[in-house]
Motif scaffolding. Sequence first.
Motif, PDB file in Angstrom:
ATOM      1  N   ALA A  98     -32.860 -23.569  28.821  1.00  0.00           N
ATOM      2  CA  ALA A  98     -34.082 -22.776  28.983  1.00  0.00           C
ATOM      3  C   ALA A  98     -35.222 -23.423  28.221  1.00  0.00           C
ATOM      4  O   ALA A  98     -35.045 -24.081  27.197  1.00  0.00           O
ATOM      5  N   LYS A 101     -40.767 -21.768  25.830  1.00  0.00           N
ATOM      6  CA  LYS A 101     -41.652 -20.642  26.082  1.00  0.00           C
ATOM      7  C   LYS A 101     -40.875 -19.428  26.602  1.00  0.00           C
ATOM      8  O   LYS A 101     -41.211 -18.282  26.306  1.00  0.00           O
ATOM      9  N   ASP A 102     -39.806 -19.661  27.384  1.00  0.00           N
ATOM     10  CA  ASP A 102     -38.991 -18.548  27.867  1.00  0.00           C
ATOM     11  C   ASP A 102     -38.239 -17.903  26.712  1.00  0.00           C
ATOM     12  O   ASP A 102     -38.101 -16.669  26.651  1.00  0.00           O
ATOM     13  N   THR A 105     -40.654 -15.796  24.725  1.00  0.00           N
ATOM     14  CA  THR A 105     -40.972 -14.541  25.420  1.00  0.00           C
ATOM     15  C   THR A 105     -39.883 -13.513  25.201  1.00  0.00           C
ATOM     16  O   THR A 105     -40.164 -12.321  24.960  1.00  0.00           O
ATOM     17  N   SER A 113     -33.524 -11.429  30.537  1.00  0.00           N
ATOM     18  CA  SER A 113     -34.301 -11.974  31.639  1.00  0.00           C
ATOM     19  C   SER A 113     -33.590 -13.186  32.200  1.00  0.00           C
ATOM     20  O   SER A 113     -32.687 -13.742  31.578  1.00  0.00           O
ATOM     21  N   THR A 114     -34.003 -13.555  33.402  1.00  0.00           N
ATOM     22  CA  THR A 114     -33.458 -14.750  34.057  1.00  0.00           C
ATOM     23  C   THR A 114     -34.606 -15.681  34.386  1.00  0.00           C
ATOM     24  O   THR A 114     -35.739 -15.245  34.645  1.00  0.00           O
ATOM     25  N   THR A 115     -34.294 -16.963  34.433  1.00  0.00           N
ATOM     26  CA  THR A 115     -35.288 -17.969  34.790  1.00  0.00           C
ATOM     27  C   THR A 115     -34.594 -19.121  35.480  1.00  0.00           C
ATOM     28  O   THR A 115     -33.396 -19.379  35.251  1.00  0.00           O
ATOM     29  N   SER A 121     -29.774 -21.209  37.552  1.00  0.00           N
ATOM     30  CA  SER A 121     -30.576 -20.258  36.794  1.00  0.00           C
ATOM     31  C   SER A 121     -29.872 -19.987  35.474  1.00  0.00           C
ATOM     32  O   SER A 121     -28.659 -20.235  35.321  1.00  0.00           O
ATOM     33  N   GLU A 138     -27.703 -17.720  25.789  1.00  0.00           N
ATOM     34  CA  GLU A 138     -28.096 -18.315  27.068  1.00  0.00           C
ATOM     35  C   GLU A 138     -26.851 -18.672  27.866  1.00  0.00           C
ATOM     36  O   GLU A 138     -25.962 -19.377  27.377  1.00  0.00           O
TER      37      GLU A 138
END
Length: 465
Positions: A98, A101-102, A105, A113-115, A121, A138
């Motif tokens: 990841a 910045k994620d 956040t 959250s997912t990204t 992902s 993560e």
Amino acid sequence: MRWALVKVALAVTAMVVVAFAVPLGLVIKELARDRAFGNAERQAAAIGPTLSITTDRAALDRAVASTQAGADGRMAVHIPAPPDQPGAPDMEIGTGRAAEKDLATVRRVPRASTTDVDGGSVLLQPTALGTGQIAIVEVFVPEGELTNGLATAWLVLTGVGVALIVGSVAVADRLGVRMVLPAQRLARAAHDLGEGRLGARVPEDGPAELKSAAVAFNSMADQVVQLLANERELAADLSHRLRTPLTVLRLNAASLGEGPAADQTRAAVEQLEREIDTIIRTAREAKPQTQAAGPGSGCDVSEVVRDRMAFWSALAEDEGRKVRLAGVDRPVRIPVARPELAAALDALLGNVFRHTPEGTAFSVDVHNGDDAVIVLVSDAGQGIADPDAALARGNSGARDGSTGLGLDIVRRVAESTGGDVRIGHSVLGGTEVRIWLALDGRRLGGRGVGRRGHRVGRRRTRAAA
């Protein structure tokens, strides 16, 4: 019609399958994604108890390695530096994917959250530490796991849709066949009937509308056959009625004596008689049943008998025949049209002149009863050896040069009222033809009645003689 139904079924079923299959395929895709992230959340939650107790790297390495994602190198733990150690680096366990910045956040807003990252992902799961700080677990979810089983589900869904389309087309085709075949049979029968094959009929099956059309067609075909048969019979009857003036012409020609002109006249009469016989035999291809006369279409039998006897008496006088007439002193109505009764009498009297020698006497008697009228035509000729065969010839045609239509006309006139015709021996020594005409339309020709009719005829004949 058949292919139109197939096309409609194909279009409608295809639209229904698309309307349901596309949303269902998207739902299956979301379910596969939710399943993959749900599994990742469970594995991330397995690290939570360890993080709440200790931040020791060795302990955390063992906890990460105990999970499937950790063992596969798809799990990482991001632990911030302790607050009492300013400037110390953050602890990273495993390989993180990841972006910074994620992670920032998630620390600022501690919510899972997912990204998207390269190859799949990641799930970022925040976990509170004993120091009040936020650690992030993560878990990397590969693209293949997000679509695991999706291809199979879509293939099954596509197969079900194709099966529905094929099934609907097959059902529409069978339905079209069920509708088209009766229509095709109806068309073929109409074509055959138009080409003159009068026996063409249609099986009365199929849908209600086509079955009704088949019933109507068969009824029409029967009516056409009946009308044609009536036309042929009418032509035969009209031709036979020509025998009456022909008989007179033949008798007058016989009295012309000798000479070329007389011989030519007699030859012409014989030729005319042969032509009329040919017309009668040609026209009589079928024998319809004579319909009974309707109300008000009858006649006075006494008047008709007097009229026809006035005609034939002139010929009888020329040939020296003795004539007796009885029972016509009062009017008697019968349910037979005047032309039909006149044709029947002319046929019988013409047979007397044609088949008996000159000078042979004959008589006509009319007997009126409560339920029937009997007309007796008797002669003093040689008689008929086989009356039953004579009536049979009247039905089917004789082989002795006669058309057999005379007795057939008489029989049909009698049967149109419910009566009958019988042939016997008269008291004059020759043939007696009894015509039984029922007044109420019932079948009255029993044996006892027949004997009674013959006895009455004999008494009248003796009285007339």
